[in-house]
Scaffold this active site. Structure first.
Site, PDB file in Angstrom:
ATOM      1  N   ALA A   1       0.816  -1.192   0.000  1.00  0.00           N
ATOM      2  CA  ALA A   1       0.000   0.000   0.000  1.00  0.00           C
ATOM      3  C   ALA A   1       0.851   1.243   0.000  1.00  0.00           C
ATOM      4  CB  ALA A   1      -0.937  -0.059   1.182  1.00  0.00           C
ATOM      5  N   CYS A   2       0.472   2.174   0.825  1.00  0.00           N
ATOM      6  CA  CYS A   2       1.022   3.520   0.774  1.00  0.00           C
ATOM      7  C   CYS A   2       2.499   3.597   1.139  1.00  0.00           C
ATOM      8  CB  CYS A   2       0.235   4.409   1.720  1.00  0.00           C
ATOM      9  SG  CYS A   2      -1.541   4.171   1.620  1.00  0.00           S
TER      10      CYS A   2
END
EC number: 3.4.13.19
Length: 498
Positions: A25-26
């Site tokens: 993810a981020c």
């Protein structure tokens, strides 16, 4: 973001070659104010999930709440009492609230900014002792509960700590909150354990989806907020680890470093400081990085667009696949890795905070709705009350009136046809950003002066400037999209290839 999976093509590559098929993810970053050319504190994050996932940009207005009313997260059942009065704040939500609101990032009316979250997960031994709580606090609720409730960044950290202590955390997360006094970096480690530090002004950090805190002085109450049993849980799990005779949080709570976190940690550090001594083979990467270099806002944008430029690595999404979307052989995988700028980036934001900006403004959020790979960052002051209509289209499929879907289509076209389109689009976007950076310094000063005497007029001016810029930019993006569609190569039958 937790439970947000990478695209199927990339996921199949990782799974086939045991590169750990977990949620990727981020990627977050912080650059302390002592390391920037203009004294700004810079921090931000890329929000990753998948291609073709709409994001909005809105302002949630201040409101009074009826006694006893609660925030309810439809995605996991988490509930929490709303304050008597909710403060105004900007947000970058998903468009499917039944699956989670995911407000993600913004400013509130007191100048508190927040980016939530970078997901991470404790090792199995820790989770057996202090498991995550299914209906506990998750990323999907984090910004929505915290930003409308606090007047300082420290208050925000303390409120998160209170909620995790009382109701538990649904997942591991890294959260950043800032105000005019600096930035806090917080790791929610397990079901009820957390540690937050006031981030040093003379350091920088790049942090994808794993924990990074090393030794923390728990006695320094001014700069540290931590749960009581952080060490106790690690000892009970038999994962307690010391470095140089001191408890090391990341080594005690983390699973082994996976390749996607390694590639983003390494390339992010090298993007900011090519002279850094870190290597791609390091077993772990420290949170607090030192350098004698100074950085600009453009360096932060470059970091979020990083695709291994100058390194002996190639983006995973450029790998040649067979007809089933899988690598042709194990040998074909060599040299490929997961970059910060990948096909799953849905938006990217950078907060630029300066000491001389009043708390009523907070600072500037530079925002790219849609991946910034071929889209621009636009500046938004923290006191705005409205956003451009194209940011508010809620369609889950292509919509020509939507900012996200327009940028997504442009990115798809450029990625599918790199030879004819090359860097023409991003070169134009960088030119726009250069102009806006110069303009923003002037308008920020003017609005900072005005907000002291007339807050309403200052807000109206900030709204007008940002709305006019967004409208003009969206028209240009639509023209670029139309031009790319017209000029994209045709197949042998004379049909346009997508």
């Amino acid at each position: 973001m937790i439970n947000k999976k990478i695209s199927l093509g990339v996921l199949s590559i990782l799974t086939a070659f045991s590169l750990q098929s977990v949620s990727y993810a981020c990627t977050g970053f912080i650059i302390g104010k002592d390391l920037t050319k203009d004294g700004s504190l810079l921090y931000g994050r890329t929000e990753d999930l998948e291609p073709h996932h709409n994001k909005n940009f809105i302002v949630r207005l201040a409101k009074d709440n009826p006694a006893g009313e609660k925030w309810k997260d439809l995605s996991n059942g988490f509930e929490y009492p709303l304050p008597e009065h909710s403060y105004r704040y900007s947000a970058i939500p998903d468009v499917t609230p039944n699956k989670g609101v995911y407000d993600e990032a913004g400013f509130n009316e007191f100048g508190v900014s927040m980016s939530a979250t970078v997901s991470a997960s404790a090792n199995d031994a820790i989770q057996k002792i202090d498991p995550y709580v299914k209906n506990g606090l998750a990323e999907s609720s984090m910004t929505s509960v915290i930003l409308p409730s606090v007047k300082t960044a420290r208050e925000g950290v303390a409120l998160i700590a209170k909620i995790v202590t009382e109701k538990g955390a649904a997942e591991g997360n890294i959260v950043t909150l800032a105000d005019k006094d600096g930035i806090w970096y917080m790791e929610i480690l397990s079901g009820h354990q957390y540690v937050a530090i006031k981030f040093p002004d003379d350091k920088y950090a790049v942090f994808p989806n794993t924990f990074y805190l090393g030794h923390v002085d728990f006695n320094d109450k001014e700069n540290t907020i931590a749960s009581e049993d952080v060490e106790k849980v690690a000892k009970k799990a038999k994962s307690y680890t010391e470095v140089d005779g001191k408890f090391h949080i990341a080594k005690s709570y983390n699973p082994p470093l996976n390749d996607a976190n390694r590639s983003r940690s390494f390339s992010g550090i090298k993007s900011l400081d090519p002279d850094s001594k870190v290597t791609y083979k390091d077993s772990n990467y420290e949170l607090l990085q030192s350098t004698d270099k100074t950085f600009s806002l453009e360096d932060a944008m470059k970091l979020q667009r990083n695709r291994f430029e100058g390194l002996d690595l190639k983006p995973l999404d450029q790998m040649a696949l067979d007809g089933k979307g899988k690598p042709k052989s194990k040998k074909a995988v060599k040299g490929y890795a997961y970059p910060i700028s990948n096909p799953n980036v849905m938006e990217a934001h950078i907060f630029q905070l300066k000491k001389d900006i009043p708390a009523e403004l907070g600072g500037v959020m530079w925002l790219s709705i849609g991946s910034p790979r071929n889209a621009p960052y636009l500046p938004y002051l923290g006191n705005i009350s409205r956003t451009y209509e194209a940011y508010q289209e809620k369609s889950t499929q292509y919509n020509d009136k939507s900012w996200y879907w327009t940028v997504s289509h442009i990115n798809d076209l450029v990625a599918a046809h790199p030879k004819p389109f090359g860097t023409k689009v991003i070169d134009e976007m960088k030119g726009l950003e250069k102009t806006w950076i110069a303009e923003q310094d002037k308008s920020t000063k003017e609005i900072s002066d005005l907000v002291v005497s007339d807050p309403k007029a200052a807000q109206e001016k900030a709204d007008k400037i940002s709305l006019d810029r967004a409208e003009k930019t969206f028209k240009r993006l639509k023209a670029i999209e139309a031009k790319l569609v017209k000029e994209k190569p045709k197949n042998k039958k004379g049909l346009n290839r997508s």
